[in-house]
Design a protein around this motif. Structure first.
Motif, PDB file in Angstrom:
ATOM      1  N   VAL A  41      43.844  36.441  44.212  1.00 28.73           N
ATOM      2  CA  VAL A  41      42.950  36.414  45.372  1.00 28.73           C
ATOM      3  C   VAL A  41      41.882  35.329  45.258  1.00 28.73           C
ATOM      4  CG1 VAL A  41      43.289  38.831  45.999  1.00 28.73           C
ATOM      5  CG2 VAL A  41      41.492  38.221  44.388  1.00 28.73           C
ATOM      6  N   VAL A  42      41.860  34.613  44.145  1.00 30.33           N
ATOM      7  CA  VAL A  42      40.878  33.552  43.944  1.00 30.33           C
ATOM      8  C   VAL A  42      41.627  32.290  43.539  1.00 30.33           C
ATOM      9  CG1 VAL A  42      38.834  32.851  42.637  1.00 30.33           C
ATOM     10  CG2 VAL A  42      39.199  35.255  43.146  1.00 30.33           C
ATOM     11  N   TYR A  68      49.576  32.942  30.869  1.00 32.86           N
ATOM     12  CA  TYR A  68      48.847  33.890  31.710  1.00 32.86           C
ATOM     13  C   TYR A  68      49.796  34.429  32.779  1.00 32.86           C
ATOM     14  CZ  TYR A  68      44.297  32.649  29.765  1.00 32.86           C
ATOM     15  OH  TYR A  68      43.222  32.470  28.934  1.00 32.86           O
ATOM     16  N   PRO A  69      50.268  35.652  32.647  1.00 35.09           N
ATOM     17  CA  PRO A  69      51.277  36.168  33.571  1.00 35.09           C
ATOM     18  C   PRO A  69      50.811  36.282  35.019  1.00 35.09           C
ATOM     19  CG  PRO A  69      50.553  37.892  32.066  1.00 35.09           C
ATOM     20  CD  PRO A  69      49.915  36.620  31.609  1.00 35.09           C
ATOM     21  N   LEU A  70      49.514  36.415  35.257  1.00 35.30           N
ATOM     22  CA  LEU A  70      49.033  36.554  36.632  1.00 35.30           C
ATOM     23  C   LEU A  70      48.514  35.246  37.219  1.00 35.30           C
ATOM     24  CD1 LEU A  70      47.197  39.987  36.340  1.00 35.30           C
ATOM     25  CD2 LEU A  70      49.487  39.529  37.199  1.00 35.30           C
ATOM     26  N   ALA A  71      48.537  34.176  36.446  1.00 36.91           N
ATOM     27  CA  ALA A  71      48.083  32.881  36.943  1.00 36.91           C
ATOM     28  C   ALA A  71      49.231  32.143  37.615  1.00 36.91           C
ATOM     29  CB  ALA A  71      47.517  32.039  35.806  1.00 36.91           C
ATOM     30  N   THR A  86      43.499  36.438  39.615  1.00 39.62           N
ATOM     31  CA  THR A  86      43.097  37.731  40.174  1.00 39.62           C
ATOM     32  C   THR A  86      41.595  37.898  40.304  1.00 39.62           C
ATOM     33  OG1 THR A  86      43.200  38.656  37.954  1.00 39.62           O
ATOM     34  CG2 THR A  86      45.152  38.917  39.347  1.00 39.62           C
ATOM     35  N   SER A  87      40.801  37.099  39.593  1.00 34.90           N
ATOM     36  CA  SER A  87      39.344  37.208  39.694  1.00 34.90           C
ATOM     37  C   SER A  87      38.711  35.923  39.170  1.00 34.90           C
ATOM     38  CB  SER A  87      38.827  38.403  38.896  1.00 34.90           C
ATOM     39  OG  SER A  87      38.980  38.166  37.515  1.00 34.90           O
ATOM     40  N   GLU A  88      37.421  35.793  39.422  1.00 36.47           N
ATOM     41  CA  GLU A  88      36.702  34.623  38.932  1.00 36.47           C
ATOM     42  C   GLU A  88      36.637  34.633  37.404  1.00 36.47           C
ATOM     43  OE1 GLU A  88      32.466  32.355  39.734  1.00 36.47           O
ATOM     44  OE2 GLU A  88      33.091  33.966  41.075  1.00 36.47           O
ATOM     45  N   LEU A  89      36.463  35.808  36.821  1.00 34.84           N
ATOM     46  CA  LEU A  89      36.438  35.923  35.361  1.00 34.84           C
ATOM     47  C   LEU A  89      37.785  35.528  34.756  1.00 34.84           C
ATOM     48  CD1 LEU A  89      34.943  36.711  32.794  1.00 34.84           C
ATOM     49  CD2 LEU A  89      35.663  39.072  33.189  1.00 34.84           C
ATOM     50  N   TYR A  90      38.864  35.934  35.396  1.00 33.47           N
ATOM     51  CA  TYR A  90      40.215  35.568  34.942  1.00 33.47           C
ATOM     52  C   TYR A  90      40.372  34.051  34.957  1.00 33.47           C
ATOM     53  CZ  TYR A  90      45.328  35.933  34.553  1.00 33.47           C
ATOM     54  OH  TYR A  90      46.630  35.843  34.142  1.00 33.47           O
ATOM     55  N   PRO A 112      35.311  28.355  42.807  1.00 35.30           N
ATOM     56  CA  PRO A 112      36.369  29.283  43.195  1.00 35.30           C
ATOM     57  C   PRO A 112      36.255  29.674  44.666  1.00 35.30           C
ATOM     58  CG  PRO A 112      35.294  30.021  41.193  1.00 35.30           C
ATOM     59  CD  PRO A 112      34.485  28.889  41.734  1.00 35.30           C
ATOM     60  N   VAL A 113      37.408  29.835  45.313  1.00 40.72           N
ATOM     61  CA  VAL A 113      37.466  30.210  46.722  1.00 40.72           C
ATOM     62  C   VAL A 113      38.275  31.503  46.831  1.00 40.72           C
ATOM     63  CG1 VAL A 113      38.294  29.515  49.003  1.00 40.72           C
ATOM     64  CG2 VAL A 113      37.391  27.804  47.428  1.00 40.72           C
ATOM     65  N   LEU A 114      37.758  32.439  47.591  1.00 41.93           N
ATOM     66  CA  LEU A 114      38.449  33.701  47.829  1.00 41.93           C
ATOM     67  C   LEU A 114      39.534  33.501  48.884  1.00 41.93           C
ATOM     68  CD1 LEU A 114      38.346  36.733  47.073  1.00 41.93           C
ATOM     69  CD2 LEU A 114      36.898  37.057  49.072  1.00 41.93           C
ATOM     70  N   ILE A 115      40.760  33.921  48.574  1.00 38.31           N
ATOM     71  CA  ILE A 115      41.878  33.829  49.527  1.00 38.31           C
ATOM     72  C   ILE A 115      42.372  35.232  49.820  1.00 38.31           C
ATOM     73  CG2 ILE A 115      42.610  31.501  48.935  1.00 38.31           C
ATOM     74  CD1 ILE A 115      44.732  32.742  47.141  1.00 38.31           C
ATOM     75  N   LEU A 116      42.609  35.538  51.029  1.00 39.90           N
ATOM     76  CA  LEU A 116      43.127  36.863  51.382  1.00 39.90           C
ATOM     77  C   LEU A 116      44.264  36.747  52.360  1.00 39.90           C
ATOM     78  CD1 LEU A 116      39.846  38.922  51.651  1.00 39.90           C
ATOM     79  CD2 LEU A 116      41.522  38.966  49.837  1.00 39.90           C
TER      80      LEU A 116
END
Length: 116
Positions: A41-42, A68-71, A86-90, A112-116
């Motif tokens: 989402v980011v 990184y499996p979610l990157a 998944t997040s800014e911290l990630y 970072p930009v939030l994407i939805l």
């Protein structure tokens, strides 16, 4: 228990893999790929501080994609390299590893930009 190093399989593996001996006598079961119940989402854009180091950064991004499996790393038609997470911290963790571990270079990062 002994440590084992396996060379030459890096190009064949994307996110996960099962490795075994070809002459293994027992039944071999292939593990399913990891499934996650989340979406990135980011996103952020990256570029090397020194443009001549672009190939080094691209190789680092390839390693990030495997580690990184979610990157998700993408190259847009404009040539912009983006990383989705998944997040800014990630993404902060991803960028720290990109800079210090995988490409060992300075990288400029957009906010970072939030994407939805």
């Amino acid at each position: 228990m002994a440590d084992v190093e396996i060379l030459g399989v890096d190009a064949s593996i994307m996110k996960t893999a099962t490795l075994c001996n070809v002459d293994y006598d027992e039944d071999v079961y292939i593990f399913l790929s990891l499934q996650f119940n989340t979406l990135p989402v980011v996103k952020t854009a990256t570029e090397p501080l020194n443009p001549s180091e672009l190939p080094k950064m691209v190789e680092g991004l390839r390693k990030i994609s495997k580690s990184y499996p979610l990157a998700i790393t993408k190259v847009k038609k404009s040539g912009e390299h983006t990383i989705l997470g998944t997040s800014e911290l990630y993404l902060d963790s991803v960028m720290k590893d990109l800079r210090e571990l995988y490409s060992e270079m300075e990288v400029n990062v957009a906010d970072p930009v939030l994407i939805l």
